[in-house]
Write an enzyme that holds these catalytic residues in place. Structure first.
Site, PDB file in Angstrom:
ATOM      1  N   ALA A 179      44.987  35.604  32.601  1.00  0.00           N
ATOM      2  CA  ALA A 179      44.144  35.730  31.413  1.00  0.00           C
ATOM      3  C   ALA A 179      44.955  35.675  30.126  1.00  0.00           C
ATOM      4  O   ALA A 179      44.530  36.191  29.097  1.00  0.00           O
ATOM      5  CB  ALA A 179      43.310  37.016  31.455  1.00  0.00           C
ATOM      6  N   ARG A 225      33.404  33.607  32.295  1.00  0.00           N
ATOM      7  CA  ARG A 225      34.228  33.096  31.198  1.00  0.00           C
ATOM      8  C   ARG A 225      33.757  31.711  30.769  1.00  0.00           C
ATOM      9  O   ARG A 225      33.804  31.376  29.580  1.00  0.00           O
ATOM     10  CB  ARG A 225      35.703  33.073  31.582  1.00  0.00           C
ATOM     11  CG  ARG A 225      36.632  32.694  30.432  1.00  0.00           C
ATOM     12  CD  ARG A 225      38.084  32.958  30.766  1.00  0.00           C
ATOM     13  NE  ARG A 225      38.438  34.360  30.641  1.00  0.00           N
ATOM     14  CZ  ARG A 225      39.061  34.881  29.579  1.00  0.00           C
ATOM     15  NH1 ARG A 225      39.345  34.125  28.535  1.00  0.00           N
ATOM     16  NH2 ARG A 225      39.371  36.156  29.545  1.00  0.00           N
ATOM     17  N   PHE A 285      40.690  29.522  33.380  1.00  0.00           N
ATOM     18  CA  PHE A 285      39.809  30.426  34.118  1.00  0.00           C
ATOM     19  C   PHE A 285      38.333  30.225  33.763  1.00  0.00           C
ATOM     20  O   PHE A 285      37.627  31.159  33.419  1.00  0.00           O
ATOM     21  CB  PHE A 285      40.229  31.876  33.829  1.00  0.00           C
ATOM     22  CG  PHE A 285      39.784  32.878  34.864  1.00  0.00           C
ATOM     23  CD1 PHE A 285      40.466  33.015  36.050  1.00  0.00           C
ATOM     24  CD2 PHE A 285      38.687  33.687  34.642  1.00  0.00           C
ATOM     25  CE1 PHE A 285      40.077  33.955  37.000  1.00  0.00           C
ATOM     26  CE2 PHE A 285      38.274  34.620  35.585  1.00  0.00           C
ATOM     27  CZ  PHE A 285      38.981  34.747  36.769  1.00  0.00           C
ATOM     28  N   ARG A 319      44.546  28.017  35.175  1.00  0.00           N
ATOM     29  CA  ARG A 319      44.813  28.128  33.738  1.00  0.00           C
ATOM     30  C   ARG A 319      43.576  27.799  32.888  1.00  0.00           C
ATOM     31  O   ARG A 319      43.098  26.675  32.880  1.00  0.00           O
ATOM     32  CB  ARG A 319      45.959  27.197  33.379  1.00  0.00           C
ATOM     33  CG  ARG A 319      46.653  27.491  32.073  1.00  0.00           C
ATOM     34  CD  ARG A 319      47.832  26.559  31.929  1.00  0.00           C
ATOM     35  NE  ARG A 319      48.757  26.982  30.881  1.00  0.00           N
ATOM     36  CZ  ARG A 319      49.973  26.432  30.709  1.00  0.00           C
ATOM     37  NH1 ARG A 319      50.382  25.463  31.525  1.00  0.00           N
ATOM     38  NH2 ARG A 319      50.763  26.844  29.736  1.00  0.00           N
ATOM     39  N   GLU A 337      47.101  34.089  42.006  1.00  0.00           N
ATOM     40  CA  GLU A 337      46.480  35.353  41.612  1.00  0.00           C
ATOM     41  C   GLU A 337      45.771  36.002  42.796  1.00  0.00           C
ATOM     42  O   GLU A 337      45.953  37.184  43.070  1.00  0.00           O
ATOM     43  CB  GLU A 337      45.489  35.129  40.470  1.00  0.00           C
ATOM     44  CG  GLU A 337      44.843  36.418  39.985  1.00  0.00           C
ATOM     45  CD  GLU A 337      43.981  36.230  38.756  1.00  0.00           C
ATOM     46  OE1 GLU A 337      43.240  37.174  38.401  1.00  0.00           O
ATOM     47  OE2 GLU A 337      44.029  35.148  38.131  1.00  0.00           O
ATOM     48  N   GLN A 392      51.100  36.401  41.705  1.00  0.00           N
ATOM     49  CA  GLN A 392      50.814  36.806  40.336  1.00  0.00           C
ATOM     50  C   GLN A 392      50.200  38.203  40.270  1.00  0.00           C
ATOM     51  O   GLN A 392      50.047  38.742  39.177  1.00  0.00           O
ATOM     52  CB  GLN A 392      49.843  35.819  39.687  1.00  0.00           C
ATOM     53  CG  GLN A 392      50.415  34.440  39.419  1.00  0.00           C
ATOM     54  CD  GLN A 392      49.379  33.497  38.860  1.00  0.00           C
ATOM     55  OE1 GLN A 392      49.146  32.429  39.412  1.00  0.00           O
ATOM     56  NE2 GLN A 392      48.738  33.841  37.754  1.00  0.00           N
ATOM     57  N   GLU A 439      47.014  30.078  28.134  1.00  0.00           N
ATOM     58  CA  GLU A 439      45.867  29.247  28.471  1.00  0.00           C
ATOM     59  C   GLU A 439      45.279  28.441  27.315  1.00  0.00           C
ATOM     60  O   GLU A 439      44.903  27.282  27.499  1.00  0.00           O
ATOM     61  CB  GLU A 439      44.763  30.126  29.083  1.00  0.00           C
ATOM     62  CG  GLU A 439      45.136  30.707  30.423  1.00  0.00           C
ATOM     63  CD  GLU A 439      44.149  31.769  30.884  1.00  0.00           C
ATOM     64  OE1 GLU A 439      43.558  31.604  31.952  1.00  0.00           O
ATOM     65  OE2 GLU A 439      43.979  32.764  30.149  1.00  0.00           O
ATOM     66  N   PHE A 489      50.008  29.230  37.603  1.00  0.00           N
ATOM     67  CA  PHE A 489      48.841  28.621  36.955  1.00  0.00           C
ATOM     68  C   PHE A 489      47.511  29.211  37.432  1.00  0.00           C
ATOM     69  O   PHE A 489      46.473  28.568  37.326  1.00  0.00           O
ATOM     70  CB  PHE A 489      48.834  27.103  37.152  1.00  0.00           C
ATOM     71  CG  PHE A 489      50.136  26.429  36.844  1.00  0.00           C
ATOM     72  CD1 PHE A 489      50.675  26.503  35.570  1.00  0.00           C
ATOM     73  CD2 PHE A 489      50.840  25.737  37.814  1.00  0.00           C
ATOM     74  CE1 PHE A 489      51.890  25.894  35.271  1.00  0.00           C
ATOM     75  CE2 PHE A 489      52.051  25.125  37.529  1.00  0.00           C
ATOM     76  CZ  PHE A 489      52.586  25.207  36.252  1.00  0.00           C
TER      77      PHE A 489
END
Length: 767
Positions: A519, A319, A353, A351, A241, A206, A707, A237
């Site tokens: 994100a 987050r 985060f 997903r 990343e 990703q 998300e 998902f």
């Protein structure tokens, strides 16, 4: 980007088009990273040597027996690394460790002519370990004071005063478990080296630019010497990343040392035991209400299970703290975050985060406290919604707060919730062994990377002499439909038919320095960049057209522009404006906007077993002016089911014993890790995209969709709580584990009935 759009009623943006690769997917013709290796002669296959301990020091590693296995070509160890022996962005993840930090960690890799030869070679490598004490559970880490990274605090108002003078104060603990990404395609990278020593990597990633950076510093080379391409992924998902970088580095190192292409492709068991999950969370909280049920104050400490290294745990926690309010106004807030270090895989992006873990806290609080306040949960939630002009605890004004109410009222009306609640009450009054319940929950989710610098994107658009168009952008396609939306944006901006536009695979030598496709910002960022490039080209063509009396067809206009030496390609760029964030103070406006949604879920619970059925789900979700409605509907449906899986089914289990297998992931196969399937889908499932929801300043007025819908699944868990409570007397407060497996629901039912519940299986609210 601000130039006027083509005046057409049939513009491609907004049309409900199928996924651009749908036919390839369903016919099996779509190529994934693993498929590309079979087109490379001389391909070598890599296999890890995995440690059988959760925490240990490698005292001896002898690869020579593996070299005697037929077909084995080389064994990669730390001594082979020409650059930095680290595959993490924080410098805390040795690629070839001398201290094992989780059960299944790779200590070296075997390269061989066939996958079977590599497997046998890995079995032949001799490794000796000195076993060390391991911290496995989050509770053990908290007790031992085993933490890592920063400890942020989000604060507003006077919490102590709010708690001291409130009519009602409650305290409790909320926990949520991790979640396995279980993408269809496991991690895979293939590396090749050309005659000049340039490394070319095909990777299921990703974040191609970060994969490029990590591989370059492992090899000790400049970034320009490494090119990473991502054709497509079979799901990500968030699990691709940060996690792909080390596997790509192994493939690249092997290719550099052997001069042959090298493939790293994990089996399902390897993928589950070697890669990170969603962070499990433990939250201790105190909350205050007035007599009318308005939230007055919240004090909480959120502790996440980071695993053995930091990975993305710090931004995930940030987050989570920024979403602990969800859709509710809380005047006095103090929430602390901390990251536990455990001897498990390094937990990572998933997903939402951190947003789901933070939002679960307030939804759990409201669900558990509503009976104690004598207020219906639906009413308690509604009376605490944000109103226009109010701001979040971190200081960002909640724009379009009225959309929460709009979505809420739309669901109540179209789903006929009032009448169905009467039907549920009648059902529960006449059934002895089962209960039903309907719960309605909202979502307010901020869109943008918390790290401001990541909110930028690039694109490269070519118009060829025949009028055909090629689009390169920095986003990756993992099945979510990003490429489909980019095609629609380009076709609309250039005012050409969709079949004239093609997407090129994502490559770091075409669009550099890209942010991760994460994100929920892929369409916002890359769509803005594609639009910028197309507008540049369109303006040049407009000048060419102005020199001709009659309107020229597209192909003739392009030919005329070429003949007049007008540039027919453009590099586009986009940066999200209006963002500012002080991570130390946890204050600012980190999000471009908020996405809103509401879901109503009806469930039925069996009192004997705790098993349940999701009878009906109704969703209204805000995606702004949809770029591609069919894609967005699929994203809402898929996110909801994935959220319901996290909250009700998916149960990661590590061996917590003190025997030799301590720290081993026990649920490491498709047979032991339960995923939602067709049988868990709601029997009735209606998704509606909110109308008249244009978002100013976003590409074509659209909003992110990846998300936010996942958190709509809170409605299922809250309905399960209410159904379990319905087995008991009115006013009983029922705690519920996450995931709310049949076992957890059974013990919630037993608690409601006044039975004996084993310690720890029913969290108690004190107040």
């Amino acid at each position: 980007m601000s130039a006027p759009l083509p005046a057409r009623d049939d513009r491609v943006v907004g049309q409900p088009l199928p996924h651009e690769s749908a036919a390839l997917h369903v016919t099996g013709r779509a190529l994934y990273t693993e498929d590309l290796g079979y087109r490379m002669p001389g391909l070598l296959h890599a296999h890890p040597v995995q440690a059988p301990h959760a925490h240990a020091v490698v005292t001896r590693l002898d690869p020579s027996p593996a070299l005697a296995v037929p077909g084995v070509v080389r064994v990669l160890t730390a001594a082979d690394v020409p650059g930095t022996n680290d595959a993490g962005a924080k410098g805390d993840e040795p690629l070839f460790p001398d201290e094992v930090m989780f059960h299944g960690q790779s200590v070296c890799w075997v390269l061989a002519e066939t996958p079977e030869a590599a497997r046998l070679g890995a079995l032949a490598v001799e490794v000796a370990y000195e076993v060390l004490a391991a911290v496995v559970t989050l509770e053990e880490a908290i007790e031992a004071g085993s933490f890592q990274g920063g400890a942020p605090r989000l604060e507003r108002g006077d919490v102590e005063n709010g708690l001291a003078h409130a009519a009602h104060v409650f305290s409790g603990v909320t926990t949520s478990a991790g979640q396995e990404h279980f993408y269809l395609e496991t991690h895979c990278s293939i590396a090749n080296v050309d005659e000049s020593g340039q490394v070319f990597l095909q990777s299921s990633t990703q974040h191609p630019s970060e994969t490029q950076d990590i591989v370059a510093h492992v090899l000790g080379r400049a970034t320009h010497a490494v090119t990473v391409q991502c054709l497509r992924m079979g799901g990500g998902f968030g699990g691709k990343e940060m996690q792909p970088h080390g596997f790509a580095a192994v493939a690249a190192l092997g290719a550099v040392l052997t001069g042959r292409p090298v493939r790293v492709r994990l089996t399902r068991g390897q993928d589950m035991t070697m890669t990170g999950k969603r962070h499990g969370f433990h939250t201790r909280w105190r909350v205050a209400f007035d007599d009318e049920g308005h939230l007055l104050a919240l004090e909480a400490t959120l502790t996440s299970d980071g695993g053995w290294s930091l990975d993305l745990s710090e931004p995930v926690m940030a987050r989570a703290l920024c979403h602990v309010d969800n859709a509710y106004w809380i005047p006095n807030v103090r929430v602390d975050g901390r990251i536990a270090r455990t001897n498990k895989t390094s937990q990572t992006a998933f997903r939402g985060f951190g947003g789901p873990q933070g939002m679960l806290v307030i939804e759990d609080i409201l669900g558990r406290c509503a009976p104690l306040l004598g207020i219906d949960p639906l009413s308690l939630r509604q009376r605490n919604f944000y109103r226009e002009g109010q701001s979040t605890p971190y200081g960002q004004v909640v724009r379009h707060a009225e959309r929460i109410v709009t979505c809420w009222e739309h669901v109540l009306s179209t789903a006929d919730v009032a009448r169905r609640l009467e039907d549920v009450a009648q059902y529960n009054a006449t059934q002895e062994h089962s209960r039903r319940a309907i719960a309605v929950t909202p979502v307010k989710f901020g869109i943008a990377f918390n790290f401001t610098a990541f909110n930028q994107a690039g694109a490269l658009v070519h118009v060829y002499k025949d009028g055909s168009v090629l689009v390169n952008h920095g986003g990756t396609e993992m099945g979510q439909g990003l490429h489909t939306k980019m095609l629609q944006i380009a076709a609309t901006a250039l005012d050409v038919p969709l079949d004239l536009v093609r997407l090129a695979p994502t490559r770091t030598d075409k669009v550099p320095n890209t942010s991760a496709t994460a994100a929920s910002s892929g369409a916002d960022l890359n769509g803005g960049a594609v639009l910028d490039a197309c507008v540049q080209i369109r303006e040049r063509l407009r000048a060419v057209q102005a020199a001709h009396e009659a309107p020229l067809p597209w192909a003739d206009l392009v030919a005329a522009a070429y003949a007049e030496r007008v540039q027919l390609w453009a590099a586009g760029f986009y940066r999200t404006e209006g963002l500012h964030w002080d991570s130390a103070a946890m204050q600012g406006s980190p999000f471009k906007y908020f996405s809103y949604g509401v879901a109503a879920a009806e469930v039925e619970v069996d009192g004997f077993t705790g098993s349940h059925r999701v009878l009906r789900v109704d969703v209204v979700h805000d995606v702004g002016d949809s770029l591609s409605p069919l894609i967005d509907l699929g994203q809402v449906e898929g996110a909801f089911v994935q959220g319901a899986g996290w909250l009700t089914l998916e149960d990661l289990r590590w061996d917590e014993s003190h025997g030799p297998s301590r720290g081993r992931l026990a649920t490491n196969t498709a047979s032991t890790y339960k995923l939602p399937s067709f049988s868990e889908m709601p029997e009735e499932f209606t998704v509606t995209l909110l109308e008249r929801a244009h978002e100013d300043g976003a590409v074509h007025g659209s909003k992110a969709v990846g998300e936010p819908p996942l958190m709509l699944a809170f409605s299922v868990r809250e309905a399960l709580r209410q159904a379990a409570a319905a087995f008991g007397p009115p006013g009983v407060s029922v705690g519920l584990a996450a995931p709310a497996t049949p076992e957890a629901v059974f013990w919630a039912v037993e608690h409601a009935r006044g039975g004996n519940v084993p310690p720890g299986l029913h969290p108690v609210v004190e107040g």
